[in-house]
Design an enzyme around this catalytic site. Structure first.
Site, mmCIF file in Angstrom:
data_model
loop_
_atom_site.group_PDB
_atom_site.id
_atom_site.type_symbol
_atom_site.label_atom_id
_atom_site.label_comp_id
_atom_site.label_asym_id
_atom_site.label_seq_id
_atom_site.Cartn_x
_atom_site.Cartn_y
_atom_site.Cartn_z
ATOM 1 N N HIS A 198 -126.120 48.891 24.260
ATOM 2 C CA HIS A 198 -127.519 49.027 23.824
ATOM 3 C C HIS A 198 -128.320 49.420 25.068
ATOM 4 O O HIS A 198 -129.083 48.621 25.614
ATOM 5 C CB HIS A 198 -127.993 47.706 23.227
ATOM 6 C CG HIS A 198 -129.285 47.781 22.460
ATOM 7 N ND1 HIS A 198 -130.143 48.870 22.508
ATOM 8 C CD2 HIS A 198 -129.859 46.890 21.614
ATOM 9 C CE1 HIS A 198 -131.185 48.623 21.731
ATOM 10 N NE2 HIS A 198 -131.037 47.434 21.169
ATOM 11 N N LYS A 224 -124.213 59.714 -0.372
ATOM 12 C CA LYS A 224 -123.508 60.736 -1.188
ATOM 13 C C LYS A 224 -122.215 61.168 -0.515
ATOM 14 O O LYS A 224 -121.525 62.049 -0.995
ATOM 15 C CB LYS A 224 -124.409 61.958 -1.370
ATOM 16 C CG LYS A 224 -125.728 61.666 -2.046
ATOM 17 C CD LYS A 224 -126.576 62.936 -2.044
ATOM 18 C CE LYS A 224 -128.044 62.609 -2.245
ATOM 19 N NZ LYS A 224 -128.898 63.737 -1.868
ATOM 20 N N ARG A 228 -137.672 45.994 16.708
ATOM 21 C CA ARG A 228 -138.166 46.402 18.022
ATOM 22 C C ARG A 228 -137.746 47.805 18.435
ATOM 23 O O ARG A 228 -138.572 48.600 18.882
ATOM 24 C CB ARG A 228 -137.653 45.441 19.117
ATOM 25 C CG ARG A 228 -138.493 44.229 19.335
ATOM 26 C CD ARG A 228 -137.605 43.067 19.674
ATOM 27 N NE ARG A 228 -136.759 42.798 18.527
ATOM 28 C CZ ARG A 228 -137.147 42.015 17.522
ATOM 29 N NH1 ARG A 228 -138.280 41.395 17.580
ATOM 30 N NH2 ARG A 228 -136.383 41.844 16.456
ATOM 31 N N THR A 229 -136.459 48.092 18.345
ATOM 32 C CA THR A 229 -135.982 49.344 18.930
ATOM 33 C C THR A 229 -136.583 50.540 18.187
ATOM 34 O O THR A 229 -137.123 51.464 18.807
ATOM 35 C CB THR A 229 -134.440 49.392 18.906
ATOM 36 O OG1 THR A 229 -133.953 48.153 19.408
ATOM 37 C CG2 THR A 229 -133.912 50.529 19.743
ATOM 38 N N ARG A 262 -129.044 54.333 15.656
ATOM 39 C CA ARG A 262 -128.313 53.048 15.710
ATOM 40 C C ARG A 262 -127.256 53.102 14.621
ATOM 41 O O ARG A 262 -127.533 53.559 13.502
ATOM 42 C CB ARG A 262 -129.264 51.883 15.457
ATOM 43 C CG ARG A 262 -128.522 50.562 15.314
ATOM 44 C CD ARG A 262 -129.461 49.384 15.255
ATOM 45 N NE ARG A 262 -130.028 49.095 16.567
ATOM 46 C CZ ARG A 262 -130.810 48.055 16.827
ATOM 47 N NH1 ARG A 262 -131.120 47.202 15.853
ATOM 48 N NH2 ARG A 262 -131.294 47.851 18.031
HETATM 49 N N1 CP Z 1 -133.596 43.913 20.645
HETATM 50 C C1 CP Z 1 -133.347 44.670 19.571
HETATM 51 O O1 CP Z 1 -132.484 45.569 19.583
HETATM 52 O O2 CP Z 1 -134.101 44.341 18.472
HETATM 53 P P1 CP Z 1 -134.033 45.076 17.064
HETATM 54 O O3 CP Z 1 -132.663 44.800 16.473
HETATM 55 O O4 CP Z 1 -135.142 44.476 16.255
HETATM 56 O O5 CP Z 1 -134.205 46.553 17.307
#
Ligand code: CP
Length: 309
Positions: free
Chosen positions: A134, A85, A56-57, A106
């Site tokens: 998040h 590396k 999603r993100t 991320r």
């Molecule tokens: N909600 C969320 O962060 O989903 P993903 O891990 O798929 O990005």
């Protein structure tokens, strides 16, 4: 010549309540008038640096930039980057910030986005750092709650599942604690309770009412929002402990017997077993709308950080 200070989104606290409310307004306007925004980012590039898996993100950020007329580049697996590396995060970000106008990242390490923001020439957006924060999931959650409930104050919110490692929970509590008359019901097994620092530094410091319980049913009739979460397998050091706890809560029809007719059921997704698929057709299940809303609030955020609006 002095460089203009760039704005990042590392923690939801980087945004004031007014800024969050403004982002929600813009996201709602985008939903109503998509065409108006389709060239706002012509010529701009968004980079996605994902050192942990995501559906999603990452894809909603890419969709957001493409819908704004911009372009995207990046990696979804650090194994295909020069990290393998031995390149440091700081060097990777320093280089990519010369290739893109904004970076979404991320990383499994808490605090990694702060390190990145110090070396980047362009805005950094934290798309999840370990079990910490998040913030863009929280923006998605706030947009969804405001659309479904018509308000972000005067709410009783049940948070259920892995409150220890669930970074979406920590960011959401931080954000919602700034709105009036919010009460939290914290539903978790003892092993996955909310970290002490969130209790003292957020809930108690802001005099927010909260109850900790093991029972999903006990306060169900009081809830305006029920936010389910997955037990975060990737944060466990002990596989047997994960297996013991992973199905502790499963939301099914029987658990909703006493729930309000206008309860809003959310989940940041991915779901494993914690919401039975029989709930998907219930009009109170809003987790797929929540995932769709992620694109529009991220479009609003990109516009804000690039100062396009
Ligand atoms: N909600 C969320 O962060 O989903 P993903 O891990 O798929 O990005």
């Amino acid at each position: 010549m002095r460089e203009k200070k760039k704005k990042n989104l590392i923690d939801i606290k980087d945004l004031s309540v007014k800024e969050i409310d403004d982002l929600i307004k813009v996201a709602n306007d985008i939903i109503e008038h998509k065409e108006k925004y389709s060239h706002k980012c012509d010529g701009k590039i968004l980079a996605t640096l994902f050192f942990e898996p995501s559906t999603r993100t990452r894809l909603s950020f890419e969709s957001a930039m493409l819908r704004l007329g911009g372009k995207v580049l990046g990696f979804s697996d650090s194994a295909s980057s020069s990290t393998t590396k031995g390149e440091t995060l700081a060097d990777t970000v320093c280089v990519v910030s010369g290739y893109a106008d904004i970076i979404v990242m991320r990383h499994p390490k808490e605090g990694a986005p702060v390190v990145a923001s110090k070396r980047s020439l362009v805005p950094i957006i934290n798309a999840g750092d370990g079990g910490h924060n998040h913030p863009t999931q929280t923006l998605t959650d706030l947009l969804t709650i405001s659309r479904e409930k018509g308000r972000l104050d005067n709410l009783t919110i049940g948070l259920c599942g892995d409150l220890k490692f669930g970074r979406t929970i920590h960011s959401l509590i931080t954000a919602m604690s700034r709105y009036k008359n919010i009460k939290f019901i914290l539903i978790s097994p003892d092993e996955l309770k909310l970290p002490e620092y969130v209790i003292t530094e957020v809930l108690e410091k802001n005099h927010i009412e909260y109850i900790e319980t093991n029972s999903m049913e006990e306060y169900m009739n009081e809830l305006d929002v029920l936010y389910m979460t997955r037990v975060q397998k990737e944060r466990f050091l002990n596989e047997a402990e994960y297996v013991r706890l992973k199905d502790y809560y499963i939301l099914d029809k029987s658990k909703l017997e006493t729930a309000k007719e206008d309860l809003c059921i959310l989940h940041p997704l991915p779901r494993v077993n914690e919401i039975s698929t029989e709930i998907d057709d219930d009009k109170r299940a809003k987790y797929f709308e929540q995932a769709y809303n992620g694109v529009y609030i991220r479009m609003a955020l990109i516009l804000k950080l690039l100062e396009v609006l």
